[in-house]
Every structure is written in C-alpha cells, then in structure tokens.
Motif scaffolding. Structure first.
Motif, PDB file in Angstrom:
ATOM      1  N   GLY A 269     -31.761 -16.364 -11.922  1.00 47.23           N
ATOM      2  CA  GLY A 269     -30.644 -17.115 -12.417  1.00 47.23           C
ATOM      3  C   GLY A 269     -30.098 -17.790 -13.409  1.00 47.23           C
ATOM      4  N   PRO A 270     -30.596 -17.454 -14.621  1.00 45.25           N
ATOM      5  CA  PRO A 270     -29.278 -16.932 -15.716  1.00 45.25           C
ATOM      6  C   PRO A 270     -28.366 -16.343 -15.739  1.00 45.25           C
ATOM      7  N   ALA A 271     -29.039 -15.117 -15.343  1.00 48.16           N
ATOM      8  CA  ALA A 271     -27.106 -14.024 -15.314  1.00 48.16           C
ATOM      9  C   ALA A 271     -27.487 -14.508 -13.965  1.00 48.16           C
ATOM     10  N   MET A 272     -27.324 -14.606 -12.931  1.00 48.63           N
ATOM     11  CA  MET A 272     -26.315 -14.783 -11.520  1.00 48.63           C
ATOM     12  C   MET A 272     -25.354 -15.554 -12.032  1.00 48.63           C
ATOM     13  N   ILE A 273     -25.185 -17.063 -12.427  1.00 46.88           N
ATOM     14  CA  ILE A 273     -24.173 -17.836 -12.977  1.00 46.88           C
ATOM     15  C   ILE A 273     -23.261 -17.191 -13.532  1.00 46.88           C
ATOM     16  N   TRP A 274     -23.954 -16.670 -14.496  1.00 45.33           N
ATOM     17  CA  TRP A 274     -22.682 -16.124 -15.584  1.00 45.33           C
ATOM     18  C   TRP A 274     -21.853 -14.765 -14.277  1.00 45.33           C
ATOM     19  N   PHE A 275     -22.968 -13.825 -13.485  1.00 46.74           N
ATOM     20  CA  PHE A 275     -22.356 -12.832 -12.248  1.00 46.74           C
ATOM     21  C   PHE A 275     -21.320 -13.582 -11.181  1.00 46.74           C
ATOM     22  N   ALA A 276     -21.695 -14.558 -10.699  1.00 46.84           N
ATOM     23  CA  ALA A 276     -20.990 -15.891 -10.145  1.00 46.84           C
ATOM     24  C   ALA A 276     -19.196 -15.965 -10.294  1.00 46.84           C
ATOM     25  N   LEU A 277     -19.697 -16.125 -11.867  1.00 43.53           N
ATOM     26  CA  LEU A 277     -17.996 -16.870 -12.397  1.00 43.53           C
ATOM     27  C   LEU A 277     -17.611 -15.658 -12.742  1.00 43.53           C
ATOM     28  N   SER A 278     -18.065 -14.479 -13.360  1.00 42.64           N
ATOM     29  CA  SER A 278     -17.298 -12.963 -13.557  1.00 42.64           C
ATOM     30  C   SER A 278     -16.423 -12.959 -11.818  1.00 42.64           C
ATOM     31  N   GLY A 279     -17.664 -12.569 -10.635  1.00 44.12           N
ATOM     32  CA  GLY A 279     -16.664 -12.627 -10.021  1.00 44.12           C
ATOM     33  C   GLY A 279     -15.961 -13.342  -9.115  1.00 44.12           C
ATOM     34  N   LEU A 280     -15.628 -14.696  -9.485  1.00 44.08           N
ATOM     35  CA  LEU A 280     -14.814 -15.352  -9.130  1.00 44.08           C
ATOM     36  C   LEU A 280     -13.226 -15.133  -9.687  1.00 44.08           C
ATOM     37  N   LEU A 281     -13.398 -15.148 -11.528  1.00 41.10           N
ATOM     38  CA  LEU A 281     -12.523 -14.600 -12.302  1.00 41.10           C
ATOM     39  C   LEU A 281     -11.775 -13.264 -11.577  1.00 41.10           C
ATOM     40  N   SER A 282     -12.191 -12.054 -11.452  1.00 41.14           N
ATOM     41  CA  SER A 282     -12.003 -10.896 -10.828  1.00 41.14           C
ATOM     42  C   SER A 282     -11.314 -11.581  -9.529  1.00 41.14           C
ATOM     43  N   PHE A 283     -11.740 -12.450  -8.825  1.00 41.93           N
ATOM     44  CA  PHE A 283     -10.941 -12.077  -7.490  1.00 41.93           C
ATOM     45  C   PHE A 283      -9.489 -13.198  -7.957  1.00 41.93           C
ATOM     46  N   ILE A 284      -9.711 -14.336  -8.820  1.00 49.10           N
ATOM     47  CA  ILE A 284      -8.553 -14.387  -9.271  1.00 49.10           C
ATOM     48  C   ILE A 284      -7.285 -13.464  -9.990  1.00 49.10           C
ATOM     49  N   THR A 285      -8.266 -13.011 -10.543  1.00 52.18           N
ATOM     50  CA  THR A 285      -7.011 -12.057 -11.020  1.00 52.18           C
ATOM     51  C   THR A 285      -6.438 -10.443 -10.319  1.00 52.18           C
ATOM     52  N   PHE A 286      -7.123 -10.677  -9.867  1.00 55.04           N
ATOM     53  CA  PHE A 286      -5.931 -10.100  -8.568  1.00 55.04           C
ATOM     54  C   PHE A 286      -5.066 -10.917  -7.614  1.00 55.04           C
ATOM     55  N   MET A 287      -5.742 -12.158  -6.897  1.00 56.95           N
ATOM     56  CA  MET A 287      -5.101 -12.864  -6.241  1.00 56.95           C
ATOM     57  C   MET A 287      -3.525 -13.346  -7.049  1.00 56.95           C
ATOM     58  N   SER A 288      -3.516 -13.707  -8.409  1.00 52.47           N
ATOM     59  CA  SER A 288      -2.380 -13.934  -9.277  1.00 52.47           C
ATOM     60  C   SER A 288      -1.474 -13.016  -9.043  1.00 52.47           C
ATOM     61  N   TRP A 289      -2.376 -11.783  -9.749  1.00 49.81           N
ATOM     62  CA  TRP A 289      -1.544 -10.652  -9.909  1.00 49.81           C
ATOM     63  C   TRP A 289      -0.364 -10.205  -9.278  1.00 49.81           C
ATOM     64  N   TYR A 290      -1.166 -10.155  -7.826  1.00 49.78           N
ATOM     65  CA  TYR A 290      -0.035  -9.067  -6.453  1.00 49.78           C
ATOM     66  C   TYR A 290       1.063 -11.308  -6.425  1.00 49.78           C
ATOM     67  N   ALA A 291       0.512 -12.342  -6.578  1.00 50.65           N
ATOM     68  CA  ALA A 291       1.456 -13.575  -6.224  1.00 50.65           C
ATOM     69  C   ALA A 291       2.203 -13.584  -7.436  1.00 50.65           C
ATOM     70  N   GLY A 292       2.408 -12.436  -8.957  1.00 51.37           N
ATOM     71  CA  GLY A 292       3.186 -12.813  -9.932  1.00 51.37           C
ATOM     72  C   GLY A 292       4.228 -11.491  -9.578  1.00 51.37           C
ATOM     73  N   ASN A 293       3.839 -10.521  -9.517  1.00 53.28           N
ATOM     74  CA  ASN A 293       4.421  -9.794  -8.377  1.00 53.28           C
ATOM     75  C   ASN A 293       4.891  -9.359  -8.174  1.00 53.28           C
ATOM     76  N   SER A 294       5.078 -10.162  -6.525  1.00 53.71           N
ATOM     77  CA  SER A 294       5.947 -11.066  -5.991  1.00 53.71           C
ATOM     78  C   SER A 294       7.622 -11.635  -5.980  1.00 53.71           C
ATOM     79  N   MET A 295       6.645 -12.281  -7.208  1.00 52.42           N
ATOM     80  CA  MET A 295       7.523 -13.154  -7.289  1.00 52.42           C
ATOM     81  C   MET A 295       8.592 -13.106  -9.034  1.00 52.42           C
ATOM     82  N   CYS A 296       8.503 -11.730  -9.723  1.00 58.37           N
ATOM     83  CA  CYS A 296       8.999 -10.991 -10.707  1.00 58.37           C
ATOM     84  C   CYS A 296       8.864  -9.885 -10.853  1.00 58.37           C
ATOM     85  N   GLY A 297       8.631  -9.442  -9.770  1.00 64.51           N
ATOM     86  CA  GLY A 297       8.724  -7.871  -9.390  1.00 64.51           C
ATOM     87  C   GLY A 297       7.139  -7.235  -9.818  1.00 64.51           C
TER      88      GLY A 297
END
Length: 364
Positions: A269-297
C-alpha cells in the motif's frame, strides 16, 4: 457603406489574430506543463521505489535478492506497475469521454498497429532503461535521456528523409555538448561503475524514445490523439507486466521469482499510492504534450516538453532530497547549467528561437 464594411473586416481580422495568438499561447502552456508533469512523474516513481516492500528490496541487505534482480528486474517491475497504473487512468478517461469503443475499433487498424509498435519501443525498452538508469546514477540521467529530440531529428533524416538543416545540426551539437557537460559531473572524484553504466543505459532510453517519436508521429497524424495515447499506455503496461518482467524473472532463475515480487509490489500500500500518482502523471504528460503539439506545432511542443531535463532533477531534489531527507539527489551547478543548455539545444532543433521574437512583434 464601404467604410462600415471595411471597419467590420478589420475588426474580424484583428479578432482572428487575437484568437490565433491565444490558441498558440495555450498550446505552449500545455506543452510546458507536459515537461513539468514528466518531472513530477520521475520524482513520484522514484519515491514509490523507496516505500513499503521496495524499501526492503533496496535496503542494506537487499532482502536476500541477487544483484541482477536488484539492478534490473526490480526496475522493470517498477516501470510495469507505473505503466499499468497509467493504462488504468487512460482507460478510465476513455470511458468517461465515451471513446472506449473507438479505442477497441482503432487497435486493429494501421495507425493503431503503428502506435502499438511505438509503445513497445518506448515502454518496455526505453521506459525500463530510464528507471534502471535512475536507480544506478540518480537524477543526473534525466537530462541525458532528454537527448531523444536530437535523436528523433537524426532518425527522421535517416528513415523518412526529413529535413536536417544547419540550425537543427547546431541544436544537436548543443545537446551533445550539454550531455557531456552533465555526464562529466558523474566522474568528479572518481566515477563508480554503477554511475557509468547508468549514464550509458540512459542513452539507450534516449534512443528508444527518439525512435518512438519517429514511429508515433505517423500514427498520431491519422488517429485521435486521446485514442492513440490510450493504445500506447495499455500496450506498454501489458508488454511490461506480462512479457518483460517474466523474461527478467527467467534470467534471474525462474518466472516464479517475478510473479512473487509482482504480488508483493502490487499489495504494498505505501508504495502503490506513489505508483498510482506516477501513473497519473505519466498519462497527463502524454495528454498535455499531444494537445500542445496540435496547438503550437510539433516542433515547439517537443521543445517545451524537453524542459523535463530541468524539471526532473528539480522535483527529485525537492521530493526525495528535501521532503524525503534522502542523500544523493542534489546536483552540482555544472549539471544544472548543462540542463539549461540542453533545453536551449532542444528548442533550436525544433524551431528557430528568433521566430518567437518575430511573432511577438507581429502581434504588437
């Protein structure tokens, strides 16, 4: 009548320019945020590998595990857990947005298969190499791995005959110089074998992500980026957990080793809390990167995303060093300088920095 029409026309042009400018700025903001999010992902993932059962595995007695298991199998398992959590976040997002059926339909299409190939390169290979390098050499490897845009530019020239002009070649040279500058700090006072291996493995991560960028660029041009990201994360999670980790387990003495370690990791449990957050940030990274690419090149978006070469060490220092009170996460001033130089090199590869100044003048 003519004057009224001309006034309306000028107002429409001005409104269009303002809308275009705001759209462009929002794209830059999203791409910059993706770099920040990737820095946080790095820190959260590394923090997770110090909590719960991971603390025992990486402890002074390594819980009776072999050197191979500690160096490679655990890193592959950490990357697998992160990508599995990221895949769950991606699937949840697709369900909420009503795109889950589109995700299923796109898997067996040509763009979908291209995204699967990109995920196999960037997830099990580059992602695991990145985690291994982090554990061996610390946050100094983050800017080294950020060589991927330079590598993508070179591979694009070789594979797709894409343009590689003098400006881009200069930017690649700047990135290489910055990587040597950063790498040299690992040899101050005598380099350990672990540090040298970590830096070399970080280059493997950069190669993998550079190749992934070339392959995924074609796929995302033909598929909804949100669906593409979902395919990427799910493929990476499955490949890591059910292919790479068992392979490392067999190399360590048997598949049962990897199964046993995976069961312990997922129930810590103590470790999975951080892995859940890192997984969320990993997903957000790709989401915002692709969205940003489509808007500024894609060029400028990639450059902005490359700022993780600075944000990665920064958040590792703040979360692990300051908040966690762990030693070894501070970087010498030369490494910080190298990270900033690396960011400039990435920007130069992606676009002419003077274009930003010209754009500001045009808006005025």
């Amino acid at each position: 009548m003519y004057e009224v029409s001309e006034t309306v026309s000028l107002e429409a042009i001005a409104a269009k320019k303002k809308l275009s400018s705001n759209f462009f700025k929002k794209g830059i903001s999203l791409a910059l945020f993706s770099g920040l999010a990737y820095g946080l992902y790095t820190a959260f993932l590394t923090m997770g590998m110090t909590k719960g059962v991971w603390g025992d595995w990486y402890g002074s007695n390594t819980a009776g595990l072999s050197a191979f298991v500690v160096a490679y199998l655990l890193a592959a398992l950490a990357n697998a857990i992160n990508d599995t959590c990221s895949a769950i976040w991606a699937l949840s997002y697709a369900l909420v947005k009503g795109k889950f059926r589109d995700f299923l339909r796109c898997i067996n299409t040509a763009p979908g298969r291209i995204m699967i190939l990109a995920a196999l390169i960037g997830g099990p290979i580059a992602g695991t190499a990145y985690v291994i390098a982090l554990q061996m050499a610390g946050s100094i490897v983050v800017p080294i791995s950020a060589l991927c845009p330079a590598i993508a530019a070179i591979l694009g020239k070789i594979l797709y005959k894409q343009e590689l002009n003098k400006r881009m070649a200069f930017g690649i040279g700047v990135c290489v110089f910055a990587s040597f500058l950063i790498g040299s700090t690992g040899f101050s006072g005598g380099a350990s074998k672990s540090t040298v291996i970590g830096l070399l493995i970080a280059i493997i991560a950069a190669l993998g992500w550079g190749f992934e960028g070339c392959v995924a660029g074609y796929g995302t041009a033909m598929i909804d980026p949100e669906i593409g990201i979902c395919i990427r994360q799910v493929t990476s999670g499955i490949a890591n957990l059910f292919i790479l980790v068992p392979v490392f387990g067999m190399m360590a003495g048997g598949v049962n080793i990897s199964v046993d370690l995976a069961m312990q990791a997922f129930t810590s449990g103590p470790a999975m809390i951080w892995f859940a957050l890192s997984g969320l940030l990993s997903f957000i990274t790709f989401m915002s990167w692709y969205a940003g690419n489509s808007m500024c090149g894609a060029g400028l978006g990639t450059a902005c995303n490359g700022t993780y070469s600075f944000f990665g060490p920064l958040f590792c220092l703040l979360l692990l060093g300051v908040y966690g009170g762990m030693d070894g996460w501070s970087l010498p001033s030369v490494a910080w300088l190298g990270a900033i130089v690396m960011m400039f090199g990435i920007l130069t590869i992606s676009m002419n920095p003077l274009d930003l100044l010209r754009r500001k003048k045009e808006e005025v």
